[in-house]
Enzyme design. Structure first.
Site, PDB file in Angstrom:
ATOM      1  CG  ASN A   1      -0.438  -0.239   2.518  1.00 50.13           C
ATOM      2  OD1 ASN A   1       0.610  -0.865   2.665  1.00 50.13           O
ATOM      3  ND2 ASN A   1      -1.101   0.262   3.534  1.00 50.13           N
TER       4      ASN A   1
ATOM      5  CD  GLU B   1      -1.710   4.610   4.542  1.00 47.98           C
ATOM      6  OE1 GLU B   1      -1.239   5.451   5.337  1.00 47.98           O
ATOM      7  OE2 GLU B   1      -2.396   3.637   4.911  1.00 47.98           O
TER       8      GLU B   1
ATOM      9  CB  CYS C   1      -5.122  -1.582  -1.931  1.00 52.48           C
ATOM     10  SG  CYS C   1      -6.450  -0.942  -0.904  1.00 52.48           S
TER      11      CYS C   1
ATOM     12  CD  GLU D   1      -5.171  -6.192  -1.511  1.00 48.42           C
ATOM     13  OE1 GLU D   1      -4.656  -5.063  -1.359  1.00 48.42           O
ATOM     14  OE2 GLU D   1      -5.946  -6.694  -0.684  1.00 48.42           O
TER      15      GLU D   1
ATOM     16  CB  CYS E   1     -10.656  -3.066   0.492  1.00 50.69           C
ATOM     17  SG  CYS E   1     -10.103  -2.461  -1.121  1.00 50.69           S
TER      18      CYS E   1
ATOM     19  CB  CYS F   1      -8.439  -5.040  -3.445  1.00 47.39           C
ATOM     20  SG  CYS F   1      -7.381  -3.573  -3.461  1.00 47.39           S
TER      21      CYS F   1
HETATM   22  N1  THU Z   1      -5.164  -1.862   2.503  1.00 43.91           N
HETATM   23  C1  THU Z   1      -4.591  -2.606   1.511  1.00 43.91           C
HETATM   24  O1  THU Z   1      -3.505  -2.284   1.019  1.00 43.91           O
HETATM   25  N2  THU Z   1      -5.251  -3.703   1.075  1.00 43.91           N
HETATM   26  C2  THU Z   1      -6.439  -4.133   1.578  1.00 43.91           C
HETATM   27  O2  THU Z   1      -7.036  -5.053   1.042  1.00 43.91           O
HETATM   28  C3  THU Z   1      -6.990  -3.514   2.787  1.00 43.91           C
HETATM   29  C4  THU Z   1      -6.438  -2.162   3.093  1.00 43.91           C
HETATM   30  C5  THU Z   1      -4.460  -0.652   2.968  1.00 43.91           C
HETATM   31  C6  THU Z   1      -5.101   0.635   2.525  1.00 43.91           C
HETATM   32  C7  THU Z   1      -4.600   1.605   3.569  1.00 43.91           C
HETATM   33  O3  THU Z   1      -3.336   2.089   3.151  1.00 43.91           O
HETATM   34  C8  THU Z   1      -4.397   0.746   4.804  1.00 43.91           C
HETATM   35  O4  THU Z   1      -4.418  -0.608   4.368  1.00 43.91           O
HETATM   36  C9  THU Z   1      -5.474   0.943   5.869  1.00 43.91           C
HETATM   37  O5  THU Z   1      -6.731   0.796   5.317  1.00 43.91           O
END
Ligand code: THU
Length: 136
Positions: free
Chosen positions: A43, A45, A54, A56, A87, A90
């Protein structure tokens, strides 16, 4: 097909590289194609929160950029007690390049915690076939 241990290790290594200064929740993803190629993502941000991506999504982008695919299996790893299932967005991203039975392995630092099929996480999904009559 890449070994599950190889995929878990790849996911764990890339998790450490995640850029997650806002949530402090680092996620790693490693996917394998049927040819045995492995692609990773974490991920990333952003100070403008909704712009973050994310793990994925990163792994899928790397797969497509390499001209590879589809997804044969994927491991997603996060810390904490709760299962880090992909999520909703994803799940749909994985759906584009996978089949109903494609395994999605959810891991914690100690190893794989649970394995799902894509269809379990995204039943009755919408995919490329839904557009077949109109775009192909
Ligand atoms: N996140 C992912 O990278 N993949 C997921 O399937 C769930 C959430 C990340 C997004 C964000 O940067 C952090 O986790 C908190 O939500």
């Amino acid at each position: 097909m890449a070994d599950l241990d190889v995929l878990f290790d790849a996911a764990r290594r890339v998790q450490a590289k995640a850029y997650a200064p806002y949530s402090r929740f680092k996620v790693g993803a490693a996917l394998a194609t049927a040819d045995g190629d492995v692609f990773i993502g974490c991920n990333v941000e952003n100070a403008a929160y909704p712009v973050g991506t994310c793990a994925e999504a990163g792994a899928i982008a790397a797969m497509i950029a390499a001209g590879a695919g589809p997804i044969a299996s994927i491991v997603v790893i996060g810390d904490g007690e709760a299962l880090v299932t992909p999520c909703g967005a994803c799940r749909q991203r994985i759906r584009e390049f996978a089949t109903a039975g494609t395994p999605i392995h959810v891991a914690g630092p100690e190893g794989i915690r649970r394995s799902f099929t894509l269809d379990e996480l995204l039943p009755h999904s919408f995919g490329p076939d839904n557009l077949a009559d109109t775009t192909r």
